[in-house]
Design an enzyme around this catalytic site. Sequence first.
Site, PDB file in Angstrom:
ATOM      1  CB  SER A 206       7.657  64.423  42.567  1.00  0.00           C
ATOM      2  OG  SER A 206       7.908  63.804  41.332  1.00  0.00           O
ATOM      3  CG  HIS A 339      12.869  64.088  42.558  1.00  0.00           C
ATOM      4  ND1 HIS A 339      12.386  65.358  42.336  1.00  0.00           N
ATOM      5  CD2 HIS A 339      11.812  63.244  42.294  1.00  0.00           C
ATOM      6  CE1 HIS A 339      11.122  65.308  41.947  1.00  0.00           C
ATOM      7  NE2 HIS A 339      10.754  64.044  41.926  1.00  0.00           N
TER       8      HIS A 339
END
Length: 390
Positions: A206, A339
């Site tokens: 990320s 994620h």
Amino acid sequence: MKYSIVLPFLATTVLSAPLVQERQADCTVPTSFPTTANSKLPNPFVFFNGNKVATQADWTCKQKEIAAALLSQELGDLPAKPSTVTGTLSGSTLTINVSQGGKSISFTASIKKPSGTGPHPAIIAYGGASLPVPATVGTITLDNGAIAVQNDKGSRGKGKFFDLYGSGHSAGALIAWSWAVSRIIDVLETVDTGIDPKRIGVTGCSRNGKGAMIAGAFEPRVALTLPQESGSGGAACWRISDSEKAAGKNIQTASQIVTENVWFSPNFQAFSSKANTLATDHHELAALVAPRGLMAFENNIDWLGPVSTAGCMKTARAIYKAVGVPDNMGYSMIGGHNHCSFPSGQQPELTAFINKFLLNQSSANTAGIERSTATVDITKYIDWTFPTIA
């Protein structure tokens, strides 16, 4: 008039603009960059002065030009190696001591080494690795948030990097973290840690994936770059993200990212609502890693920009091919998972790149690794062709 600019690849003297036009082979680097609006991805095989990239020497010069533009417009200044860098290892804690201009800082990283006799390869992981590091490879965990704070927009100028260089320094957090990776490698080269400084990878997910991408691009001693779900600001191209946003996708763009955090330089604010005027885009960021190893992992999540990351990295893979190292970069997107979790389906791709670039296994097959759950035709985003660089 002569002046100097520090680039990640070398320190060089920059000559005035007219000489850049006449003497491209000298690898001179401009200090001002094009801002002409163009919705297509910039051509990495043409210098800003219009000269074509035709040889490997030209390509090396073009990489320096791309790097200078990215630093100037997006990332902020990257300081050269400080006057003093020392380190010590105590147990699993590596301490890095840095002095410059009468100021000093220290920061730490933790080392987990494989069993057996070293020196071992290792992966520097921002905040800890979220992809599986094999038992034959060490892990160096860096608290990158201590180097440059990334809590919110109020984090600007906070962290150990800014304690050393001043709170008003132009660097965003991403380039400050890259600087810290370089200092870790400096110490690995001088202190017996059991880690081989010639076999270093870098990873993060990320926001930290964006950081890993920047570190791999700007630190040439990184052998393997493994950004995970880095999305906009990492594996995605600003221009493709903007076109996806215009088509109604819920995607992070340059205009949003500058309102969220301090990953980029204050200089980037001027381009955030007109990313199509940037001199470069992130297919060229990825190309700065060439010819070293780069394996980008993405997730099919709208906010990360699956079409943008696929189009951007597919273009970057074609650049790798044009400069003669088609098997040194891969791109993989799998959806249907949380994620920053790592799906088992991507394990063979990760293993192949680690085996080749960190474990020096010449038989490792990294050829043709390019898959995506988003179908993308890159000719939609470019108006130039890929040469074969002599």
